[in-house]
Scaffold this motif. Sequence first.
Motif, mmCIF file in Angstrom:
data_model
loop_
_atom_site.group_PDB
_atom_site.id
_atom_site.type_symbol
_atom_site.label_atom_id
_atom_site.label_comp_id
_atom_site.label_asym_id
_atom_site.label_seq_id
_atom_site.Cartn_x
_atom_site.Cartn_y
_atom_site.Cartn_z
ATOM 1 N N GLU A 22 -2.071 -0.231 7.937
ATOM 2 C CA GLU A 22 -3.192 -0.122 7.149
ATOM 3 C C GLU A 22 -3.221 1.270 6.274
ATOM 4 O O GLU A 22 -3.899 1.281 5.044
ATOM 5 C CB GLU A 22 -4.405 0.228 7.875
ATOM 6 C CG GLU A 22 -4.953 -1.063 8.707
ATOM 7 C CD GLU A 22 -5.743 -0.698 9.708
ATOM 8 O OE1 GLU A 22 -6.593 0.382 9.727
ATOM 9 O OE2 GLU A 22 -6.201 -1.649 10.763
ATOM 10 N N ARG A 23 -2.458 2.095 6.561
ATOM 11 C CA ARG A 23 -1.861 3.236 5.933
ATOM 12 C C ARG A 23 -0.912 3.157 4.779
ATOM 13 O O ARG A 23 -0.592 4.152 4.122
ATOM 14 C CB ARG A 23 -1.901 4.532 6.749
ATOM 15 C CG ARG A 23 -3.408 4.720 7.351
ATOM 16 C CD ARG A 23 -3.052 5.613 8.482
ATOM 17 N NE ARG A 23 -4.347 6.076 9.008
ATOM 18 C CZ ARG A 23 -4.781 7.133 9.353
ATOM 19 N NH1 ARG A 23 -4.340 8.397 8.698
ATOM 20 N NH2 ARG A 23 -6.128 7.291 9.828
ATOM 21 N N GLY A 24 -0.479 1.996 4.730
ATOM 22 C CA GLY A 24 0.709 1.765 3.629
ATOM 23 C C GLY A 24 2.075 1.759 4.047
ATOM 24 O O GLY A 24 3.040 1.830 3.300
ATOM 25 N N TYR A 25 2.248 1.979 5.410
ATOM 26 C CA TYR A 25 3.569 1.825 5.709
ATOM 27 C C TYR A 25 4.130 0.588 6.103
ATOM 28 O O TYR A 25 3.468 -0.315 6.436
ATOM 29 C CB TYR A 25 3.812 2.789 7.148
ATOM 30 C CG TYR A 25 3.388 4.294 6.971
ATOM 31 C CD1 TYR A 25 4.343 5.197 6.795
ATOM 32 C CD2 TYR A 25 2.081 4.832 7.011
ATOM 33 C CE1 TYR A 25 4.176 6.516 6.257
ATOM 34 C CE2 TYR A 25 2.018 6.156 7.021
ATOM 35 C CZ TYR A 25 2.697 6.956 6.676
ATOM 36 O OH TYR A 25 2.557 8.499 6.453
ATOM 37 N N GLU A 26 5.372 0.535 6.257
ATOM 38 C CA GLU A 26 6.018 -1.030 6.521
ATOM 39 C C GLU A 26 6.557 -0.747 7.996
ATOM 40 O O GLU A 26 7.356 0.377 8.079
ATOM 41 C CB GLU A 26 7.215 -1.136 5.527
ATOM 42 C CG GLU A 26 7.587 -2.641 5.456
ATOM 43 C CD GLU A 26 8.648 -2.984 4.745
ATOM 44 O OE1 GLU A 26 9.700 -3.705 4.762
ATOM 45 O OE2 GLU A 26 8.364 -2.590 3.473
ATOM 46 N N LYS A 49 7.801 2.050 -0.083
ATOM 47 C CA LYS A 49 6.986 2.416 1.126
ATOM 48 C C LYS A 49 7.896 2.978 2.229
ATOM 49 O O LYS A 49 9.060 2.603 2.257
ATOM 50 C CB LYS A 49 6.218 1.119 1.750
ATOM 51 C CG LYS A 49 5.108 0.572 0.869
ATOM 52 C CD LYS A 49 4.552 -0.694 1.635
ATOM 53 C CE LYS A 49 3.464 -1.317 0.957
ATOM 54 N NZ LYS A 49 2.960 -2.553 1.662
ATOM 55 N N ASN A 63 3.881 2.669 -10.590
ATOM 56 C CA ASN A 63 4.395 3.343 -9.394
ATOM 57 C C ASN A 63 5.269 2.582 -8.636
ATOM 58 O O ASN A 63 4.858 1.457 -8.111
ATOM 59 C CB ASN A 63 3.201 3.698 -8.648
ATOM 60 C CG ASN A 63 3.770 4.590 -7.223
ATOM 61 O OD1 ASN A 63 4.710 4.858 -7.017
ATOM 62 N ND2 ASN A 63 2.587 4.739 -6.424
ATOM 63 N N ARG A 74 9.386 3.229 5.684
ATOM 64 C CA ARG A 74 9.420 2.184 6.955
ATOM 65 C C ARG A 74 9.650 2.829 8.207
ATOM 66 O O ARG A 74 10.512 3.823 8.422
ATOM 67 C CB ARG A 74 10.488 1.206 6.488
ATOM 68 C CG ARG A 74 10.887 0.239 7.705
ATOM 69 C CD ARG A 74 12.076 -0.548 7.270
ATOM 70 N NE ARG A 74 11.622 -1.695 5.986
ATOM 71 C CZ ARG A 74 12.668 -2.629 5.689
ATOM 72 N NH1 ARG A 74 13.880 -2.442 5.887
ATOM 73 N NH2 ARG A 74 12.189 -3.642 4.862
#
Length: 423
Positions: free
Chosen positions: A32-36, A6, A2, A8
């Motif tokens: 925490e939820r995977g965003y930059e 991410k 994968n 942003r």
Amino acid sequence: MNTQRKKRVLVVGQHYWPETFRVTDICEGLVERGYEVDVLCGTPNYPAGKIFPGYQWFKKRKQVHNGVNIIRVPEIPRGSNSNIRIFLNYISYPFFAILYLPFILFKKYDRILAYELSPVFMMLPAIILSKVKRVQLFVYILDFWPHSLFSIINFKSKTIRSLLTKMSYWHYRKADGLIGAFKGIQTRLVSQVGIRKEDTLYIPQAPEKIYEKEISDRDLEVRFKDTFNIVFAGNINPAQSFDVITKAAKIVFKRGYTNLNYIIIGEGMSKKWLMDEVKNLKIANQFTFEGFKPVEEIPKYQSIADVLIVALSKSPLFEYGIPAKVNSYMASGKPIVGAMDGEGQRLINNYSNCGICVDSGDELGLSKAIIKLIEMRPEERKAMGKNGQKYHFENFEREHNLDRFVEFVFNNNRITDKEYADE
């Protein structure tokens, strides 16, 4: 494998950690939820008006804190919080933030979020960047201008009021989506600003998860073990109506309730007045001033509290607004005593039954409420506090509000929850 990039987001707002604003928790929740997450903010100096130790105009311009990339621009600190210094502070952040925009033009963002407190034009750098880069702009509104300004300064000139209204509404109309921290903000965005309802949402300020914890501190427990402790945590400014709190405290003292300790945590433009006032009223020995404390330390004080206190000045804004400290108080599971109008009073007295709240400005009523809570059995106060905590988990809990935030901002899900829709 994968290799998906991410998403942003750039968050634009004058205030960020180590200043204590909820935007910090929102940004860390997105990480925490995977965003930059990048944050374009000012130099920390709120509320005391002095630049925090270790920060200068050309020091700590870039930091990483809990996964969030922080970009700081210079700003003129609030100093003594005089009108001129506050004005200079207000205009300095957007000015320097706009000058900094060329340095981040090359970065790719999926969304831009403006976290709008006062003044409304702290949004301006976000508006400019969103138009240049053609990126959707969302705004989280905590101070609805110009009405929050009018609640503090009563401009007599209709021309000035009209100009401020047009300027403020222009900013809001440049956004692709707007989130109101109070239900009344969402309502006014639709009815007064002319924003489509589906482009607005109400998300209350969710307190950090740490407020849900009871954290013991032996030193504090020893210091305050022999008194009935009434705790205030927050900014010490005119909107907090400390004149009502001090007058009520004097009445309670005169009626023989002397074994009390009002523990005041925070800084702000009214602190010197407050310290002088309790001396003038001869109740200074009942007040303990702890100064500014980071978010992580507030639960220690709430744990030794018998009651948490809040008071607000009279303002049409507060008819629909709930102060952020009330959300934090409820999460702690301690009863609340208050003096305020509108939605905050209804929340405490009717919706959650988590304390006693009287009308704004009613020092006699507040004194009676304090006495009533003092005379209650501990288990009755505990039950009140638990009522508030239960209501918090059902309505204000952090993860639930982050879910709705992500759906609205990133997934274009415009109305996510019927319970928050307009009646």
